[in-house]
Design a protein around this motif. Structure first.
Motif, mmCIF file in Angstrom:
data_model
loop_
_atom_site.group_PDB
_atom_site.id
_atom_site.type_symbol
_atom_site.label_atom_id
_atom_site.label_comp_id
_atom_site.label_asym_id
_atom_site.label_seq_id
_atom_site.Cartn_x
_atom_site.Cartn_y
_atom_site.Cartn_z
ATOM 1 N N GLY A 64 0.817 -1.212 0.000
ATOM 2 C CA GLY A 64 0.000 0.000 0.000
ATOM 3 C C GLY A 64 0.845 1.254 0.000
ATOM 4 O O GLY A 64 1.958 1.273 -0.502
ATOM 5 N N GLU A 65 0.303 2.265 0.567
ATOM 6 C CA GLU A 65 1.002 3.538 0.670
ATOM 7 C C GLU A 65 1.362 3.795 2.127
ATOM 8 O O GLU A 65 0.643 3.390 3.033
ATOM 9 C CB GLU A 65 0.103 4.659 0.155
ATOM 10 C CG GLU A 65 -0.283 4.501 -1.302
ATOM 11 C CD GLU A 65 -1.331 5.522 -1.734
ATOM 12 O OE1 GLU A 65 -1.586 6.486 -0.987
ATOM 13 O OE2 GLU A 65 -1.901 5.328 -2.803
ATOM 14 N N CYS A 66 2.442 4.483 2.331
ATOM 15 C CA CYS A 66 2.872 4.801 3.696
ATOM 16 C C CYS A 66 1.966 5.906 4.254
ATOM 17 O O CYS A 66 1.978 7.034 3.756
ATOM 18 C CB CYS A 66 4.332 5.245 3.677
ATOM 19 S SG CYS A 66 4.989 5.527 5.327
ATOM 20 N N GLN A 67 1.141 5.517 5.213
ATOM 21 C CA GLN A 67 0.213 6.460 5.834
ATOM 22 C C GLN A 67 0.085 6.140 7.313
ATOM 23 O O GLN A 67 0.369 5.027 7.741
ATOM 24 C CB GLN A 67 -1.169 6.364 5.186
ATOM 25 C CG GLN A 67 -1.196 6.749 3.734
ATOM 26 C CD GLN A 67 -2.606 6.691 3.168
ATOM 27 O OE1 GLN A 67 -3.582 6.795 3.893
ATOM 28 N NE2 GLN A 67 -2.702 6.545 1.864
ATOM 29 N N LEU A 68 -0.378 7.089 8.056
ATOM 30 C CA LEU A 68 -0.687 6.849 9.456
ATOM 31 C C LEU A 68 -1.850 5.865 9.530
ATOM 32 O O LEU A 68 -2.738 5.873 8.676
ATOM 33 C CB LEU A 68 -1.061 8.146 10.163
ATOM 34 C CG LEU A 68 0.045 9.208 10.263
ATOM 35 C CD1 LEU A 68 -0.510 10.501 10.842
ATOM 36 C CD2 LEU A 68 1.206 8.686 11.105
ATOM 37 N N THR A 69 -1.846 5.016 10.534
ATOM 38 C CA THR A 69 -2.900 4.014 10.677
ATOM 39 C C THR A 69 -4.278 4.634 10.643
ATOM 40 O O THR A 69 -5.183 4.137 9.970
ATOM 41 C CB THR A 69 -2.700 3.223 11.985
ATOM 42 O OG1 THR A 69 -1.415 2.600 11.952
ATOM 43 C CG2 THR A 69 -3.769 2.172 12.158
ATOM 44 N N GLN A 70 -4.471 5.734 11.327
ATOM 45 C CA GLN A 70 -5.793 6.345 11.370
ATOM 46 C C GLN A 70 -6.235 6.887 10.013
ATOM 47 O O GLN A 70 -7.423 7.113 9.789
ATOM 48 C CB GLN A 70 -5.876 7.445 12.444
ATOM 49 C CG GLN A 70 -4.998 8.653 12.183
ATOM 50 C CD GLN A 70 -3.657 8.582 12.872
ATOM 51 O OE1 GLN A 70 -3.150 7.499 13.165
ATOM 52 N NE2 GLN A 70 -3.064 9.729 13.134
ATOM 53 N N ASP A 71 -5.286 7.070 9.085
ATOM 54 C CA ASP A 71 -5.614 7.573 7.753
ATOM 55 C C ASP A 71 -5.595 6.487 6.678
ATOM 56 O O ASP A 71 -5.903 6.758 5.524
ATOM 57 C CB ASP A 71 -4.618 8.673 7.347
ATOM 58 C CG ASP A 71 -4.669 9.864 8.286
ATOM 59 O OD1 ASP A 71 -5.755 10.143 8.838
ATOM 60 O OD2 ASP A 71 -3.617 10.510 8.473
ATOM 61 N N TYR A 72 -5.210 5.279 7.059
ATOM 62 C CA TYR A 72 -5.044 4.192 6.085
ATOM 63 C C TYR A 72 -6.405 3.717 5.598
ATOM 64 O O TYR A 72 -7.238 3.275 6.393
ATOM 65 C CB TYR A 72 -4.276 3.034 6.726
ATOM 66 C CG TYR A 72 -3.567 2.145 5.747
ATOM 67 C CD1 TYR A 72 -2.291 2.448 5.318
ATOM 68 C CD2 TYR A 72 -4.179 1.006 5.253
ATOM 69 C CE1 TYR A 72 -1.619 1.634 4.421
ATOM 70 C CE2 TYR A 72 -3.523 0.182 4.346
ATOM 71 C CZ TYR A 72 -2.248 0.510 3.936
ATOM 72 O OH TYR A 72 -1.599 -0.294 3.043
ATOM 73 N N PRO A 73 -6.665 3.740 4.295
ATOM 74 C CA PRO A 73 -7.966 3.319 3.772
ATOM 75 C C PRO A 73 -8.184 1.811 3.946
ATOM 76 O O PRO A 73 -7.287 1.009 3.669
ATOM 77 C CB PRO A 73 -7.897 3.676 2.289
ATOM 78 C CG PRO A 73 -6.746 4.617 2.149
ATOM 79 C CD PRO A 73 -5.800 4.289 3.260
#
Length: 107
Positions: free
Chosen positions: A56-65
């Protein structure tokens, strides 16, 4: 399906033969077909390289789709399981065991 130009001289020089099959790792029918095609020439698999992975993409957990997480699990976990499920079947018929491995990131 086949060996790309750079790899062809290497396996031919060694007197061997090789092939690869491409499949959608989220589609069980494609995975089963790919294994059948790969094993058709000899009736078995000597080696299977499950070279698919997705992070996936590197994102914060709370923002991860959630849909991205579902896609990652479909490829990395379910796809690997289904690959091994069908890769190991010919080995029980022929009494040989393929070397099975993989789980690499694909950009």
């Amino acid at each position: 399906m086949g060996i790309t130009a750079p790899g062809r001289p290497l396996h031919q020089a060694a007197g061997g033969s090789a092939r690869y099959v491409v499949a959608d790792m989220t589609d069980e029918a494609e995975i089963q077909r790919a294994v059948q095609v790969a094993a058709a020439a000899t009736g078995c698999l000597d080696i299977a390289v499950n070279n698919a992975g997705y992070d996936g993409e590197c994102q914060l957990t709370q923002d991860y789709p959630t849909d991205m997480l579902d896609h990652m699990i479909a490829i990395n976990v379910r796809g690997m399981f289904l690959s091994m499920k069908y890769e190991l079947r010919p080995s029980f018929i022929t009494g040989t065991a393929p070397t099975v491995g993989g789980g690499y990131r694909v950009p």
